[in-house]
Design a protein around this motif. Sequence first.
Motif, short mmCIF file in Angstrom:
data_model
loop_
_atom_site.label_atom_id
_atom_site.label_comp_id
_atom_site.label_asym_id
_atom_site.label_seq_id
_atom_site.Cartn_x
_atom_site.Cartn_y
_atom_site.Cartn_z
N ASP A 79 0.81 -1.22 0.00
CA ASP A 79 0.00 0.00 0.00
C ASP A 79 0.85 1.27 0.00
OD1 ASP A 79 -2.33 -1.50 0.06
OD2 ASP A 79 -2.30 -1.61 2.25
N PHE A 80 2.17 1.11 -0.10
CA PHE A 80 3.05 2.28 -0.11
C PHE A 80 2.70 3.15 -1.30
CE2 PHE A 80 6.98 4.45 -1.28
CZ PHE A 80 7.32 5.03 -0.08
N PRO A 81 2.66 4.45 -1.21
CA PRO A 81 3.03 5.32 -0.11
C PRO A 81 1.87 5.66 0.83
CG PRO A 81 2.68 6.66 -2.04
CD PRO A 81 2.43 5.22 -2.45
N HIS A 82 0.67 5.14 0.56
CA HIS A 82 -0.50 5.51 1.37
C HIS A 82 -0.41 5.02 2.82
CE1 HIS A 82 -2.27 6.93 -2.30
NE2 HIS A 82 -2.08 5.75 -2.86
N SER A 83 0.26 3.90 3.05
CA SER A 83 0.35 3.35 4.40
C SER A 83 1.56 3.86 5.18
CB SER A 83 0.42 1.82 4.33
OG SER A 83 1.59 1.44 3.65
N TRP A 84 2.46 4.57 4.49
CA TRP A 84 3.70 5.01 5.12
C TRP A 84 3.44 6.20 6.05
CZ3 TRP A 84 7.58 9.04 3.64
CH2 TRP A 84 8.76 8.88 4.35
N ASP A 85 3.96 6.14 7.27
CA ASP A 85 3.83 7.23 8.24
C ASP A 85 5.15 7.99 8.27
OD1 ASP A 85 3.48 8.93 10.36
OD2 ASP A 85 2.79 7.38 11.75
N CYS A 86 5.19 9.12 7.60
CA CYS A 86 6.43 9.89 7.47
C CYS A 86 6.70 10.80 8.67
CB CYS A 86 6.43 10.70 6.18
SG CYS A 86 5.19 12.00 6.16
N SER A 87 5.81 10.84 9.64
CA SER A 87 5.96 11.79 10.75
C SER A 87 7.25 11.57 11.54
CB SER A 87 4.75 11.74 11.68
OG SER A 87 4.63 10.47 12.27
N LEU A 88 7.71 10.32 11.64
CA LEU A 88 8.94 10.07 12.39
C LEU A 88 10.17 10.60 11.66
CD1 LEU A 88 8.34 6.57 13.99
CD2 LEU A 88 7.95 8.83 14.92
N ALA A 89 10.07 10.81 10.36
CA ALA A 89 11.18 11.42 9.63
C ALA A 89 11.44 12.83 10.17
CB ALA A 89 10.88 11.47 8.14
N PHE A 90 10.38 13.54 10.53
CA PHE A 90 10.53 14.89 11.08
C PHE A 90 11.17 14.83 12.47
CE2 PHE A 90 7.08 15.34 7.99
CZ PHE A 90 7.66 16.33 7.18
N VAL A 91 10.83 13.80 13.24
CA VAL A 91 11.45 13.61 14.55
C VAL A 91 12.96 13.39 14.36
CG1 VAL A 91 11.56 12.12 16.59
CG2 VAL A 91 9.35 12.70 15.58
N MET A 92 13.31 12.54 13.41
CA MET A 92 14.73 12.25 13.16
C MET A 92 15.47 13.47 12.64
SD MET A 92 14.64 8.49 11.53
CE MET A 92 13.89 7.13 12.37
N ILE A 93 14.85 14.21 11.73
CA ILE A 93 15.48 15.43 11.20
C ILE A 93 15.71 16.43 12.32
CG2 ILE A 93 15.09 17.44 9.71
CD1 ILE A 93 13.64 15.44 7.78
N GLY A 94 14.73 16.57 13.21
CA GLY A 94 14.88 17.48 14.35
C GLY A 94 16.02 17.04 15.27
N ALA A 95 16.10 15.74 15.53
CA ALA A 95 17.17 15.21 16.39
C ALA A 95 18.54 15.41 15.76
CB ALA A 95 16.92 13.75 16.68
#
Length: 141
Positions: A37-53
Amino acid sequence: MRTIISFISGILFSMGLLISGMANPQKVLNFLIINKDFPHSWDCSLAFVMIGAIFITVVMYFAIKRGILKKPLIGNFQIPTTKIIDTQLIVGSVLFGIGWAIAGICPGPAVVLLALVPLKALCFFIPMLVGMYISKRISRS
């Protein structure tokens, strides 16, 4: 004073893991695993957490290296001095990544999960401790 600062730091880190979703194994797996189901099932929100870190780490690294920050509240800064990428580093990174992809949990969130869902967390936490013990024994020899 050291204990109080450590406790407050731990609480802040735990809250950050909870608020960001890093302590939710399903959210992590939805970020790591790409399915049909990619990209519809992918949760990209953790990418922002990683970028912030990564951003905060880079800023703090240069602040320490340039002498802007001289000493932390407790302990000492520990900046790696080696730039060698050896077998031990690669094997450890691969094992960490495989474990994270299978369970959706890494060591920091595992400690947080012990307080939230102790029985489920122990299924990850105990093998993690065994793996850390084995690793320490192997690296000494």
